[in-house]
Design an enzyme around this catalytic site. Structure first.
Site, PDB file in Angstrom:
ATOM      1  N   ASN A 108       0.815  -1.350  -0.407  1.00 53.62           N
ATOM      2  CA  ASN A 108       0.192   0.508  -0.028  1.00 53.62           C
ATOM      3  C   ASN A 108       0.919   1.465   0.192  1.00 53.62           C
ATOM      4  OD1 ASN A 108      -2.402  -0.791  -0.165  1.00 53.62           O
ATOM      5  ND2 ASN A 108      -2.385  -1.333   2.056  1.00 53.62           N
ATOM      6  N   LYS A 188      -4.441   5.794  -6.898  1.00 52.84           N
ATOM      7  CA  LYS A 188      -5.108   4.907  -5.532  1.00 52.84           C
ATOM      8  C   LYS A 188      -4.337   5.711  -4.031  1.00 52.84           C
ATOM      9  CE  LYS A 188      -5.352   0.914  -3.356  1.00 52.84           C
ATOM     10  NZ  LYS A 188      -4.974   0.452  -1.957  1.00 52.84           N
TER      11      LYS A 188
HETATM   12  O1  KPL Z   1      -7.703   0.846  -0.519  1.00 50.33           O
HETATM   13  C1  KPL Z   1      -8.599   0.833   0.869  1.00 50.33           C
HETATM   14  C2  KPL Z   1      -8.431   0.637   1.588  1.00 50.33           C
HETATM   15  O2  KPL Z   1      -9.187  -0.004   2.650  1.00 50.33           O
HETATM   16  O3  KPL Z   1      -6.682   0.594   2.212  1.00 50.33           O
HETATM   17  C3  KPL Z   1      -9.835   1.717   0.234  1.00 50.33           C
HETATM   18  C4  KPL Z   1     -10.048   2.147  -1.431  1.00 50.33           C
HETATM   19  C5  KPL Z   1      -9.879   2.400   1.221  1.00 50.33           C
HETATM   20  C6  KPL Z   1     -11.102   0.646   0.648  1.00 50.33           C
HETATM   21  O4  KPL Z   1     -11.401   0.264   2.037  1.00 50.33           O
END
Ligand code: KPL
Length: 308
Positions: A108, A188
């Site tokens: 992420n 994202k």
């Molecule tokens: O990517 C997400 C996350 O929780 O990290 C979202 C798009 C906000 C979905 O919960």
């Protein structure tokens, strides 16, 4: 197909990718952090539970568990850890990488690819992002929670897909090859840097950001700042505007607990530095003032760190 993938990160996404790639015929070596985390896999197997309740068990010869200290060279490595764990986890296996190793980073936020490139400049670096939903009820068990798509591309170089991309295409992961993965990661990030800290600070599912007027009021200003930084950075902005995009993601994931709120509730370190920290750093480098995001970052750092 018989190709080997080493996978760092035995959490929800690392586990899901392990099972999906193994089902597509790849040989998987899932690298566990320590002997005790390896022991938590009952019968040395990874269990994947599908949404319809069916289960598949993945063990030798398709999937093997190993420790970072194992000596086999690593040709192809998927890093699917938390953002802040990626560099230390990679350092623990770096003596096993070769000058030809390919590394696919599926974490992420942003900023980790730059750190990896700086420390291991010879690696062939690829990045990806996925909207697959999965969680880990207990070590060694992965619950699939929602089908998504996985987008992959060569970091900073673009170009055509390597031959190993077929492993992803042949799997149930719905993978697409991206010529410009930086744009995908930025989009994202634009969504995550609004939804994640607000939901984590206010302890609400994503839908709460539209339902609660005091939270909904914050969305337009935050999204305007994202738009200004995106334009200055030369990143494409969605045609409908960032606010409309963020609102549609909130609606589509209304019942989700964002990854940052999940970390907060689990008392774990969050990815705030790689989401909002990275965004504010980019804004500063570009000379764009983002007071709303700076305040949100400061608040999130102080509140979320208390639970870390
Ligand atoms: O990517 C997400 C996350 O929780 O990290 C979202 C798009 C906000 C979905 O919960």
């Amino acid at each position: 197909m018989s190709e080997c993938w080493h996978i760092l990160g035995a959490g929800a996404i690392g586990g899901l990718c392990s099972a999906r790639l193994a089902a597509a015929g790849a040989e998987i070596s899932l690298i566990c952090r320590s002997e005790s985390s390896l022991q938590q896999f009952a019968g040395n197997a990874l269990i994947l539970r599908e949404q319809d309740g069916s289960e598949s068990h993945w063990g030798p010869p398709n999937l093997r568990l190993e420790l970072p200290s194992s000596t086999a060279p690593i040709e192809r490595l998927l890093v699917a850890t938390k953002a802040h764990q990626a560099v230390p986890a990679l350092a623990a296996v770096s003596q096993r990488l070769t000058p030809d190793s390919d590394l696919l980073l599926l974490v992420n936020g942003m900023g980790v690819a730059e750190q990896i490139q700086q420390r291991w400049p010879g690696l062939h670096l690829y990045c990806g992002t996925t909207t697959e939903g999965a969680w880990r009820p207990t070590a060694g068990v992965i619950q699939h929670a929602g089908k998504g798509t996985t987008r992959i591309g060569r970091w900073q170089l673009g170009g055509p897909a390597p031959s190993w991309f077929s492993h992803w295409q042949n799997s149930a992961l719905q993978a697409s090859w991206e010529e410009n993965i930086e744009h995908v990661l930025w989009q994202k990030l634009s969504i995550n840097c609004v939804i994640n800290p607000l939901s984590a600070l206010h302890d609400c599912p994503n839908g709460g950001l539209l339902e609660r007027p005091e939270l909904r009021r914050q969305l337009p200003g935050l999204c305007r700042e994202v738009e200004r930084v995106s334009q200055a950075a030369g990143m494409p902005t969605p045609e409908e505007g960032v606010l409309a995009l963020v609102e549609s993601v909130i609606r589509n994931t209304a019942r989700n607990i964002s990854s940052m709120l999940q970390d907060r509730r689990a008392g774990q370190a969050t990815e705030i530095d790689y989401i909002n920290g990275y965004f504010c750093q980019q804004a500063e480098q570009l000379g764009i003032d983002v007071p709303l995001h700076r305040a949100l970052l400061a608040k999130a750092r102080s509140v979320l760190q208390a639970t870390n």
